[in-house]
Write a protein that holds these residues in place. Structure first.
Motif, PDB file in Angstrom:
ATOM      1  N   ILE A  36     -10.821   1.646  -7.807  1.00  0.00           N
ATOM      2  CA  ILE A  36     -11.777   1.910  -6.726  1.00  0.00           C
ATOM      3  C   ILE A  36     -12.085   3.404  -6.727  1.00  0.00           C
ATOM      4  O   ILE A  36     -11.189   4.232  -6.570  1.00  0.00           O
ATOM      5  N   ASP A  37     -13.346   3.733  -6.922  1.00  0.00           N
ATOM      6  CA  ASP A  37     -13.781   5.124  -7.005  1.00  0.00           C
ATOM      7  C   ASP A  37     -14.940   5.397  -6.069  1.00  0.00           C
ATOM      8  O   ASP A  37     -15.767   4.519  -5.821  1.00  0.00           O
ATOM      9  N   VAL A  65     -13.773  -1.295   0.959  1.00  0.00           N
ATOM     10  CA  VAL A  65     -12.473  -1.294   0.279  1.00  0.00           C
ATOM     11  C   VAL A  65     -11.770  -2.628   0.490  1.00  0.00           C
ATOM     12  O   VAL A  65     -11.221  -3.222  -0.452  1.00  0.00           O
ATOM     13  N   TYR A 114     -10.369   4.245   2.229  1.00  0.00           N
ATOM     14  CA  TYR A 114      -9.700   3.124   2.900  1.00  0.00           C
ATOM     15  C   TYR A 114      -9.816   3.263   4.418  1.00  0.00           C
ATOM     16  O   TYR A 114      -9.639   2.284   5.149  1.00  0.00           O
ATOM     17  N   HIS A 152     -13.228  -5.278  -1.771  1.00  0.00           N
ATOM     18  CA  HIS A 152     -12.777  -5.143  -3.161  1.00  0.00           C
ATOM     19  C   HIS A 152     -11.312  -5.576  -3.322  1.00  0.00           C
ATOM     20  O   HIS A 152     -10.942  -6.152  -4.348  1.00  0.00           O
ATOM     21  N   ALA A 188      -3.311   5.230  -3.408  1.00  0.00           N
ATOM     22  CA  ALA A 188      -4.324   6.282  -3.415  1.00  0.00           C
ATOM     23  C   ALA A 188      -3.676   7.598  -3.839  1.00  0.00           C
ATOM     24  O   ALA A 188      -2.587   7.940  -3.367  1.00  0.00           O
ATOM     25  N   PHE A 211      -1.365  -1.250  -4.218  1.00  0.00           N
ATOM     26  CA  PHE A 211      -2.587  -0.500  -3.927  1.00  0.00           C
ATOM     27  C   PHE A 211      -2.175   0.927  -3.584  1.00  0.00           C
ATOM     28  O   PHE A 211      -1.490   1.168  -2.586  1.00  0.00           O
ATOM     29  N   CYS A 236      -6.898   3.858  -6.361  1.00  0.00           N
ATOM     30  CA  CYS A 236      -7.980   4.495  -5.611  1.00  0.00           C
ATOM     31  C   CYS A 236      -7.886   6.020  -5.715  1.00  0.00           C
ATOM     32  O   CYS A 236      -6.855   6.604  -5.343  1.00  0.00           O
ATOM     33  N   ASN A 237      -8.941   6.659  -6.234  1.00  0.00           N
ATOM     34  CA  ASN A 237      -8.981   8.127  -6.321  1.00  0.00           C
ATOM     35  C   ASN A 237      -7.670   8.697  -6.862  1.00  0.00           C
ATOM     36  O   ASN A 237      -7.076   9.604  -6.261  1.00  0.00           O
ATOM     37  N   CYS A 249       0.837  -1.200   0.000  1.00  0.00           N
ATOM     38  CA  CYS A 249       0.000   0.000   0.000  1.00  0.00           C
ATOM     39  C   CYS A 249       0.875   1.255   0.000  1.00  0.00           C
ATOM     40  O   CYS A 249       1.797   1.374   0.817  1.00  0.00           O
TER      41      CYS A 249
END
Length: 295
Positions: free
Chosen positions: A225-226, A268, A261, A271, A111, A109, A137-138, A51
């Motif tokens: 992921i949105d 989250v 998250y 997913h 963001a 992962f 993510c975003n 992450c």
């Protein structure tokens, strides 16, 4: 630290900090640069979920993913970079970190800035792949969306207070539920803990002219992921991400803001598990648990 959030005083967070050590791993010749790493789950897994935080985040912002997924046998690493002033330097440092940890291929992962850097690393290593998959993510594919290319050259000289105010203006706290307020407060606390040089370097990476050459990543499985409510990036940026990855699986959350998250961790995490499941029983499994239904 002057600001204390409710989330950082929660039993879940305190349990994470007491059970998962923060490691400082130096991989560059400059001994002053150390990656800050939390490593949860089975260490024999060589394709973990890694992450990567946004500009304002520290490695512990993914504690909810680390605790929940490691309990299911998935190895989760949250990695926070030292000061790097360009994307190539960051990619070289991250590659050295993977080598140090003995990781063959990782599931990334990321963001916001973390998602952009995850894509750039996949691009950087595309001839000798080190990325098994991406969960974005975003995030964004082109730094032009920030209209800040000129500012990138001066972030290093701006006071930390100015940089923090710039970032906090994007957090937003209107029309949000208690979980989102809690997430924003926690991220403000994390932001307050960051020194000026780290913030300046991250903002520089965020705004230096650059874009993802998505055609080099066409063989990499991607999940996007949105959130459907307001967050710092525009719908145009979201659509551009979809265009770059036409085969990506889309995971839409009705709400969650900038930090789903934290504010929508159960969704989250689900997913993330669904995404990682496709690698079960392969050389790039993120888990050491055998398939339940395997005959």
């Amino acid at each position: 630290m002057s600001y204390i959030s409710d989330l950082s005083q929660s039993q879940e967070y305190l349990s994470f900090r007491s059970n998962v050590p923060l490691k400082r791993i130096v991989v560059d010749s400059d001994n002053t640069k150390g990656w800050r790493v939390y490593d949860c789950g089975p260490k024999n897994v060589k394709s973990p979920l890694i992450c990567l935080p946004p500009v304002s985040g520290t490695a512990d912002i993914y504690f909810k993913q680390a605790l929940a997924l490691s309990a299911k046998g998935i190895r989760v690493i949250s990695a926070e970079a030292p000061v790097y002033w360009n994307v190539k330097e960051w990619c070289e440092g991250f590659k050295k970190l993977l080598d140090y940890l003995g990781i063959i291929k990782a599931h990334l992962f990321g963001a916001s800035l973390g998602g952009y850097l995850a894509q750039k690393f996949a691009e950087y290593t595309h001839k000798c792949p080190r990325v098994a998959s991406l969960i974005l993510c975003n995030t964004f594919t082109d730094t032009a969306v920030f209209n800040n290319h000129e500012s990138a050259a001066i972030f290093w000289m701006l006071p930390g207070l100015v940089l923090k105010r710039m970032l906090m203006s994007n957090f937003g706290a209107e029309k949000v539920d208690p979980e989102m307020v809690e997430a924003i407060d926690f991220m403000v606390e994390r932001l307050e803990s960051l020194p000026q040089t780290e913030l300046a370097s991250r903002l520089t990476l965020n705004c230096l002219k650059g874009y993802v050459e998505a055609h080099k990543l066409s063989d990499i499985p991607v999940t996007i992921i949105d959130v459907f409510d307001e967050y710092a990036l525009s719908n145009t940026v979201r659509e551009e991400l979809y265009k770059c990855y036409p085969s990506a699986k889309l995971a839409h959350l009705k709400s969650g803001g900038n930090f789903p998250y934290l504010s929508r961790c159960a969704e989250v995490n689900l997913h993330l598990q669904i995404h990682l499941r496709q690698f079960d029983d392969t050389n790039f499994s993120s888990s050491d648990r055998p398939l339940v239904n395997k005959i």
